[in-house]
Design a protein around this motif. Structure first.
Motif, PDB file in Angstrom:
ATOM      1  N   THR A 126       4.985   0.888  -7.258  1.00  0.00           N
ATOM      2  CA  THR A 126       3.936   1.788  -7.734  1.00  0.00           C
ATOM      3  C   THR A 126       4.332   3.178  -7.305  1.00  0.00           C
ATOM      4  OG1 THR A 126       2.325   0.045  -7.327  1.00  0.00           O
ATOM      5  CG2 THR A 126       1.465   2.252  -7.699  1.00  0.00           C
ATOM      6  N   TYR A 133       3.535   7.346  -7.037  1.00  0.00           N
ATOM      7  CA  TYR A 133       2.627   8.503  -7.076  1.00  0.00           C
ATOM      8  C   TYR A 133       3.502   9.732  -7.006  1.00  0.00           C
ATOM      9  CZ  TYR A 133      -0.786   4.923  -5.980  1.00  0.00           C
ATOM     10  OH  TYR A 133      -1.545   3.795  -6.015  1.00  0.00           O
ATOM     11  N   GLY A 169       2.980  12.862  -6.327  1.00  0.00           N
ATOM     12  CA  GLY A 169       2.736  13.942  -5.378  1.00  0.00           C
ATOM     13  C   GLY A 169       2.042  15.135  -6.006  1.00  0.00           C
ATOM     14  N   LEU A 170       1.808  15.082  -7.311  1.00  0.00           N
ATOM     15  CA  LEU A 170       1.094  16.159  -7.998  1.00  0.00           C
ATOM     16  C   LEU A 170      -0.313  15.729  -8.352  1.00  0.00           C
ATOM     17  CD1 LEU A 170       3.994  17.267 -10.354  1.00  0.00           C
ATOM     18  CD2 LEU A 170       3.261  18.342  -8.212  1.00  0.00           C
ATOM     19  N   SER A 171      -0.464  14.444  -8.694  1.00  0.00           N
ATOM     20  CA  SER A 171      -1.788  13.919  -8.971  1.00  0.00           C
ATOM     21  C   SER A 171      -1.880  12.524  -8.372  1.00  0.00           C
ATOM     22  CB  SER A 171      -2.051  13.849 -10.476  1.00  0.00           C
ATOM     23  OG  SER A 171      -1.539  12.639 -10.999  1.00  0.00           O
ATOM     24  N   ALA A 172      -3.104  11.981  -8.348  1.00  0.00           N
ATOM     25  CA  ALA A 172      -3.314  10.660  -7.760  1.00  0.00           C
ATOM     26  C   ALA A 172      -3.058   9.551  -8.776  1.00  0.00           C
ATOM     27  CB  ALA A 172      -4.729  10.560  -7.196  1.00  0.00           C
ATOM     28  N   ARG A 173      -2.471   9.905  -9.906  1.00  0.00           N
ATOM     29  CA  ARG A 173      -2.258   8.907 -10.955  1.00  0.00           C
ATOM     30  C   ARG A 173      -1.291   7.818 -10.502  1.00  0.00           C
ATOM     31  NH1 ARG A 173       0.042   8.423 -16.463  1.00  0.00           N
ATOM     32  NH2 ARG A 173       1.248  10.341 -16.301  1.00  0.00           N
ATOM     33  N   ARG A 174      -1.670   6.589 -10.749  1.00  0.00           N
ATOM     34  CA  ARG A 174      -0.861   5.438 -10.364  1.00  0.00           C
ATOM     35  C   ARG A 174       0.081   5.082 -11.525  1.00  0.00           C
ATOM     36  NH1 ARG A 174      -2.515   0.565  -7.491  1.00  0.00           N
ATOM     37  NH2 ARG A 174      -4.601   1.389  -7.312  1.00  0.00           N
ATOM     38  N   THR A 228       7.871   5.777   4.968  1.00  0.00           N
ATOM     39  CA  THR A 228       6.650   6.338   5.563  1.00  0.00           C
ATOM     40  C   THR A 228       5.607   5.281   5.864  1.00  0.00           C
ATOM     41  OG1 THR A 228       5.669   6.744   3.412  1.00  0.00           O
ATOM     42  CG2 THR A 228       7.001   8.505   4.355  1.00  0.00           C
ATOM     43  N   ASP A 278       4.465  -2.639   6.679  1.00  0.00           N
ATOM     44  CA  ASP A 278       3.631  -3.510   7.499  1.00  0.00           C
ATOM     45  C   ASP A 278       4.031  -4.973   7.356  1.00  0.00           C
ATOM     46  OD1 ASP A 278       2.808  -4.181   5.021  1.00  0.00           O
ATOM     47  OD2 ASP A 278       0.678  -3.852   5.361  1.00  0.00           O
ATOM     48  N   SER A 305       4.387  -4.784   2.643  1.00  0.00           N
ATOM     49  CA  SER A 305       4.637  -3.671   1.735  1.00  0.00           C
ATOM     50  C   SER A 305       5.441  -2.598   2.474  1.00  0.00           C
ATOM     51  CB  SER A 305       3.328  -3.079   1.231  1.00  0.00           C
ATOM     52  OG  SER A 305       2.766  -2.248   2.220  1.00  0.00           O
ATOM     53  N   GLU A 361       5.693  15.022  -1.225  1.00  0.00           N
ATOM     54  CA  GLU A 361       4.469  14.219  -1.142  1.00  0.00           C
ATOM     55  C   GLU A 361       4.544  12.948  -1.990  1.00  0.00           C
ATOM     56  OE1 GLU A 361       2.319  15.070   1.038  1.00  0.00           O
ATOM     57  OE2 GLU A 361       3.160  17.058   1.427  1.00  0.00           O
ATOM     58  N   ARG A 408       5.371   9.297  -3.493  1.00  0.00           N
ATOM     59  CA  ARG A 408       5.554   8.036  -2.786  1.00  0.00           C
ATOM     60  C   ARG A 408       5.879   6.924  -3.765  1.00  0.00           C
ATOM     61  NH1 ARG A 408       5.357  11.186   0.790  1.00  0.00           N
ATOM     62  NH2 ARG A 408       4.121  11.157   2.695  1.00  0.00           N
ATOM     63  N   VAL A 419       5.656   2.820  -3.650  1.00  0.00           N
ATOM     64  CA  VAL A 419       5.132   1.738  -2.821  1.00  0.00           C
ATOM     65  C   VAL A 419       5.593   0.401  -3.387  1.00  0.00           C
ATOM     66  CG1 VAL A 419       3.063   0.749  -1.787  1.00  0.00           C
ATOM     67  CG2 VAL A 419       3.095   3.173  -2.421  1.00  0.00           C
ATOM     68  N   THR A 447       5.297  -3.588  -3.316  1.00  0.00           N
ATOM     69  CA  THR A 447       4.382  -4.621  -2.835  1.00  0.00           C
ATOM     70  C   THR A 447       4.740  -6.007  -3.354  1.00  0.00           C
ATOM     71  OG1 THR A 447       2.911  -4.093  -4.670  1.00  0.00           O
ATOM     72  CG2 THR A 447       2.398  -3.087  -2.546  1.00  0.00           C
ATOM     73  N   ARG A 489      -2.273   7.980  -2.007  1.00  0.00           N
ATOM     74  CA  ARG A 489      -1.710   8.074  -3.357  1.00  0.00           C
ATOM     75  C   ARG A 489      -0.908   9.361  -3.538  1.00  0.00           C
ATOM     76  NH1 ARG A 489      -5.551   6.439  -8.222  1.00  0.00           N
ATOM     77  NH2 ARG A 489      -6.354   4.440  -7.562  1.00  0.00           N
ATOM     78  N   GLY A 490      -0.205   9.761  -2.477  1.00  0.00           N
ATOM     79  CA  GLY A 490       0.621  10.957  -2.573  1.00  0.00           C
ATOM     80  C   GLY A 490      -0.156  12.260  -2.529  1.00  0.00           C
ATOM     81  N   ILE A 491      -1.447  12.172  -2.271  1.00  0.00           N
ATOM     82  CA  ILE A 491      -2.286  13.376  -2.186  1.00  0.00           C
ATOM     83  C   ILE A 491      -2.714  13.542  -0.739  1.00  0.00           C
ATOM     84  CG2 ILE A 491      -4.500  14.382  -2.877  1.00  0.00           C
ATOM     85  CD1 ILE A 491      -2.629  14.155  -5.209  1.00  0.00           C
ATOM     86  N   ASP A 546      -7.454   9.345 -11.277  1.00  0.00           N
ATOM     87  CA  ASP A 546      -6.217   9.866 -11.868  1.00  0.00           C
ATOM     88  C   ASP A 546      -6.245  11.388 -11.996  1.00  0.00           C
ATOM     89  OD1 ASP A 546      -5.329   7.356 -11.989  1.00  0.00           O
ATOM     90  OD2 ASP A 546      -5.304   7.163 -14.173  1.00  0.00           O
ATOM     91  N   LEU A 565      -7.374  13.442  -9.940  1.00  0.00           N
ATOM     92  CA  LEU A 565      -7.296  14.135  -8.649  1.00  0.00           C
ATOM     93  C   LEU A 565      -5.912  14.768  -8.496  1.00  0.00           C
ATOM     94  CD1 LEU A 565      -8.567  14.755  -5.903  1.00  0.00           C
ATOM     95  CD2 LEU A 565      -7.713  12.557  -5.082  1.00  0.00           C
TER      96      LEU A 565
END
Lengths: 364, 369
Positions: free
Chosen positions: A12, A14, A16-21, A53, A56, A59, A68, A70, A72, A74, B145-147, B344, B346
């Motif tokens: 998954t 992200y 670093g510009l938006s929280a979009r998955r 970063t 556990d 994941s 920023e 990432r 992930v 899983t 989420r990278g934010i 999304d 955000l």
């Protein structure tokens, strides 16, 4: 369509510009990882800048240093597979851990150095402190100590007239050897403990318990001379500076508020054994000059030494921070023992009852 | 990450648990134990790195709306923060206080009282500054989420607000405290950013004053009764306290113990009010069209806090993993978010992050976690 011959792993992402998955595939190339969505390369992170970063056991999160974004992982088993692809990352982590330990150990060494240098530092500060400044400090500390021991009647020190005169006589005889740095101000505190205390600026407190339990005037004179020798050498200020510096150091290390109270620091502080031996020597010289002799001092230490053997608990405070009393008694025994009396029998009795025949408060 | 990850993306508004916690006390205990040993061995210096490890673990085992948090702070940043504060602020301050003490030896009692009072206010001010700055540091080191989160606003202003709050609350025998608390909380919340978005925070004072007045009245009655009881008992038995004979010392210890035990119902009362206040704070918070919901009760919160306090105290802090998990579970089961769960939109908000952290909070021991 980019080649999929290099190892790859679903993740998954992200950005670093938006929280979009975003569901992506991460490809592990030789010198970088590529983040692929459909046919597009969303990002390409050089291998030298990769960091882990989060992890556990199931994941793991991959990132580029200073960025920023990432990725992930899983999927089942992804944890082990991803780590296996990134030997360099783990090598960098090991080096970072070594750097951390170097920092920590260097800091510990610095602290140890500061600790070791404390006596020199304290002597330097004392040498630079003007005498009248020290006297002011002593006045303040004496007020604190008196307040600490003051009962509900509001009285800490004893002022019976005849006893006071006797005490002054004893002090005057002991101070006849040289011009002292400070005029000695000696008071008796109304508390049953067997103890004595020298503060900066020539302030000396004898505790009632000590005055009452002393066998004769020469024993009391021994203790008094010892405290006066501390005063001559400015030990109280030295110990105060050392104690405060150490308490600041401890606060800094342990991370508590560094706002101490002068008197608590002072009372919690002990002189070093070297200062004690020094004061013992000074006391013996004073007793000799005063013609009192060190016999009383020796007897006093012998009694303390007996107590040290008998009881591990409930020892008088006086000896807890000092060299072994037996050794101190031995040294006092080597000095001239007998001398002439300073006080008459009546004066000695008055001194011993300086607290019990205290005048009423209104008369003070 | 989570079993209901798909459910979180439902377009129909529904209640989600705000967080899910995955803390395994055994694993965390191992970290705490190693930290303790290394902290002792290094004369306390390791604690910055130890604290960081614990936070890494905690953040990494909390899932916020389907994705785990990440703590990005480092021990070196905390270490640097502490060094700067100690050498540039605390040591000079300590020397200044010592010199003021000596200079005021011959001054009047009033002058010395004024010095004591201003010293107290400066400490309260610094604690306020410390708390606000520590909050900024922790927020900027929290990534989801990278934010990353952030905090604007002035720590100096917040410190002054804390001083004013203490003074006002003191002068009003506590009665103005809820108003001040809301004032401070509002400043914190309206300067909090998650990416480019701020939460909306609209608490109503009336909702907080009702439980506060109940607690205040019961507290005053209880305190007067206990105070009277103690003074009567002490007046009879301790005729001559200053000589501190062995039997009086034992009795004094008993009284001190009794005094602290008698504070327990009082603190339960206080945390009951706190719980009610938190319930209202949470219920007054919205974020990106999502409404926070709370099932926090006064009793539940009092039980949680006092239980945690007892756990921490009687194990000398070794039960910290359990304490953390109890807090997280409390939030997990009692705080929800109503909305469609889509974040999304955000966006990142590239406000500067501080480069080191928490020195002042470390010095005054006010850093949470």
């Amino acid at each position: 369509m980019p080649s999929m011959s290099a190892p790859f792993e679903p993740a998954t992402f992200y950005d670093g510009l938006s929280a979009r998955r975003r569901d992506v595939v991460v490809r592990f190339d030789a010198d970088a990882v590529s983040i692929l969505e459909g046919g597009d390369i969303l990002a390409r992170w050089p291998g030298a800048e990769l960091i882990l970063t989060g992890r556990d056991g199931t994941s793991v999160t991959l990132a580029r240093a200073g960025n920023e974004a990432r990725a992930v992982f899983t999927a089942p088993g992804a944890y082990g597979r991803v780590l296996a692809q990134l030997p360099d990352v783990r090598g960098r982590e090991r080096r970072a851990r070594r750097a951390l330990w170097a920092t920590v150990l260097a800091s510990v060494a610095t602290v140890a150095g500061v600790y070791a240098a404390m006596p020199w530092f304290a002597s330097l500060v004392v040498a630079l402190t003007p005498l009248d400044y020290e006297r002011d400090l002593g006045t303040m500390a004496a007020a604190d100590v008196a307040a600490f021991f003051a009962g509900p009647k509001g009285r800490a020190s004893c002022h019976a007239e005849a006893g006071g005169a006797a005490l002054d006589k004893l002090v005057a005889r002991l101070s006849s050897d040289a011009a002292p740095r400070f005029p000695y101000v000696v008071e008796v505190l109304d508390t049953p403990r067997v103890n004595a205390l020298a503060l900066p600026g020539g302030r000396i407190f004898l505790f009632r318990g000590l005055v009452e339990k002393a066998g004769d005037e020469s024993e009391l004179a021994g203790v008094l001379a010892h405290e006066m020798a501390h005063v001559d050498a400015r030990h109280p200020l030295q110990s105060l500076v050392r104690g405060m510096s150490l308490s600041v150091l401890a606060d800094v290390l342990m991370g508590d508020a560094a706002m101490g109270n002068l008197s608590t620091v002072l009372m919690a502080t002990s002189y070093s054994r070297a200062s004690e031996s020094h004061a013992d020597e000074g006391a013996i010289a004073k007793l000799e000059t005063a013609g009192i002799g060190a016999g009383g001092m020796a007897r006093f230490f012998e009694r303390l030494s007996d107590k040290e053997r008998d009881a591990y608990f409930g020892l008088p405070d006086f000896l807890s921070t000092h060299p072994a009393s037996e050794a101190r008694a031995e040294r006092a025994r080597q000095a001239p023992q007998s001398g002439r009396a300073v006080l008459t029998d009546g004066e000695w009795r008055a001194l011993q009852s300086i607290c019990t025949s205290n005048p009423p408060l209104s008369a003070m | 990450m989570s079993d209901d990850a798909t459910a979180i993306h439902s377009p129909v508004p529904r209640t989600h648990a705000l967080i899910r916690q995955h803390v395994a006390p055994g694993a965390l205990f191992k970290i705490v134990l190693v930290n303790l040993a290394l902290t002792i061995l290094t004369l306390g210096i390791y604690r910055f790195w130890g604290k960081t490890r614990v936070r890494r673990y905690l953040w990494g085992h909390v899932e916020l709306m389907g994705e785990r948090l990440e703590y990005t702070g480092t021990g070196a940043e905390l270490f640097k923060g502490a060094l700067v504060i100690v050498f540039l602020l605390l040591l000079p301050l300590f020397v200044a206080v010592g010199m003021a003490d000596v200079m005021l030896i011959h001054a009047s009692d009033e002058a010395r009282a004024a010095k004591e009072a201003s010293q107290g206010l400066v400490i309260v001010f610094l604690i306020g500054v410390a708390m606000f700055r520590a909050r900024r540091y922790r927020l900027t080191r929290t990534s989801w989420r990278g934010i990353y989160a952030n905090q604007t606003g002035s720590s100096l202003r917040y410190g002054l607000m804390v001083v004013a709050s203490y003074v006002l609350a003191g002068l009003s025998v506590g009665l103005l405290w809820p108003a001040c608390a809301v004032w401070l909380k509002r400043y914190e919340m309206t300067h909090t950013w998650i990416g480019g978005q701020r939460p909306e925070f609209t608490p109503k004072l009336s909702k907080i004053y009702a439980p506060f007045l109940i607690a205040w009245v019961i507290g005053v009655v209880y305190f007067s009764a206990v105070g009277l009881g103690f003074s009567v008992a002490l007046g009879i038995t301790a005729v001559d306290v200053p000589d501190l004979h062995a039997d009086t010392v034992d009795e004094l210890v008993l009284y001190i113990l009794g005094f602290y035990l008698s504070l327990l119902p009082l603190s339960a009362l206080f945390y009951w009010y706190r719980g009610r206040a938190y319930h209202h704070y949470v219920s007054s918070t919205r974020f990106m069209g999502h409404q926070a919901t709370s099932a926090i009760t006064g009793l539940g919160f009092a039980g949680l806090t006092i239980g945690n306090w007892l756990l921490a105290t009687f194990t000398l802090g070794l039960a910290a993993p359990l304490v953390y998990r109890r807090y997280l579970r409390f939030v997990e089961t009692r705080v929800g978010l109503v909305g469609e769960g889509n974040f999304d939109a955000l966006l990142q908000n590239p406000i500067d992050k501080p480069t080191r952290g928490e020195g002042l909070a470390d010095a005054f021991d006010v850093g949470a976690i």
